[in-house]
Motif scaffolding. Structure first.
Motif, short mmCIF file in Angstrom:
data_model
loop_
_atom_site.label_atom_id
_atom_site.label_comp_id
_atom_site.label_asym_id
_atom_site.label_seq_id
_atom_site.Cartn_x
_atom_site.Cartn_y
_atom_site.Cartn_z
N LEU A 119 0.84 -1.20 0.00
CA LEU A 119 0.00 0.00 0.00
C LEU A 119 0.87 1.25 0.00
N GLY A 140 2.13 0.14 6.24
CA GLY A 140 2.95 0.59 7.35
C GLY A 140 2.11 1.21 8.45
N VAL A 157 -5.03 4.02 -2.57
CA VAL A 157 -6.47 4.19 -2.36
C VAL A 157 -6.85 5.66 -2.52
N GLY A 158 -5.92 6.47 -3.02
CA GLY A 158 -6.21 7.89 -3.25
C GLY A 158 -4.95 8.71 -3.00
N LYS A 160 -4.51 11.25 -0.95
CA LYS A 160 -4.27 11.71 0.42
C LYS A 160 -3.61 10.59 1.21
N TYR A 162 -3.72 8.37 4.35
CA TYR A 162 -4.73 7.96 5.33
C TYR A 162 -4.07 7.19 6.47
#
Ligand SMILES: C[S@@+](CC[C@H](N)C(=O)[O-])C[C@H]1O[C@@H](n2cnc3c(N)ncnc32)[C@H](O)[C@@H]1O
Length: 180
Positions: A119, A140, A157-158, A160, A162
């Motif tokens: 990720l 992480g 997932v975008g 930004k 998160y």
């Protein structure tokens, strides 16, 4: 089967349930467990969660949560932390396995068996991803993954950044929606 691995700086020995942030941000691990394994009122049966703890005093420790075998694990952080603490102290907890395996060795072990996805906000968009039946997502904690930790395809997932628990919820929701 879905699997998630959180690479964490959580401690690998005793800690106070009254100070989870002081235990290498064990609060992050606890929230990730809940986001990963809980629906509103029941544990999922389709997901395994791993926390790879790399904090003091005796790293690495890999905690593996199997919701099919878990007993009396509830969604609140303190309850999850109590399970983790007892596991680290050597108590046999149903549904939680503890192994002394490093991140690198765990990856080698998993490599040929399943799709492994790291990720990263700059990875390929989750909406363009095709997932295999057996998939392992690696993310992480508050410190993030190091460049050298990432040894495969990256998923975003975008744009930004998160919280780890939010990333897990987004992925679980995406996979659930694809199965509807
Ligand atoms: C709180 S973030 C880590 C923040 C850390 N300061 C950093 O910049 O890497 C926790 C983890 O969630 C994952 N993550 C956060 N935002 C993401 C995004 N937009 N897409 C994919 N993964 C993300 C990454 O694996 C990250 O290591």
């Amino acid at each position: 089967m879905r699997e998630f691995l959180l690479k964490s700086n959580g401690v690998t020995g005793d800690f106070s349930l009254n100070d989870l942030p002081g235990a290498g941000r064990m609060d992050v691990v606890c929230r990730a467990v809940t986001a990963c394994l809980w629906l509103s009122d029941q544990l999922r049966k389709d997901t395994i969660f791993h926390a790879l703890l790399e904090g003091k005093p005796s790293p690495p420790k890999l905690l593996t949560f199997d919701p099919k075998k878990l007993k009396r694990l509830y969604p609140d952080e303190r309850n999850v932390a109590a399970h983790i603490r007892l596991s680290l102290l050597g108590r046999k907890m149903p549904g939680i396995e503890v192994n002394n395996i490093s991140f690198e060795d765990f990856l080698k072990q998993q490599n040929k068996q399943k799709q492994i996805i790291f990720l990263d906000k700059d990875g390929k968009d989750i909406r363009d991803f095709i997932f295999e039946k057996d998939v392992l997502f690696i993310l992480g904690d508050h410190k993030g993954l190091k460049k050298e930790d990432i040894k495969g395809e990256k998923m975003s997932v975008g744009k930004k950044i998160y919280l780890a628990s939010q990333v897990i919820s987004i992925i679980q929701n995406e996979l659930d929606r694809r199965e509807e």
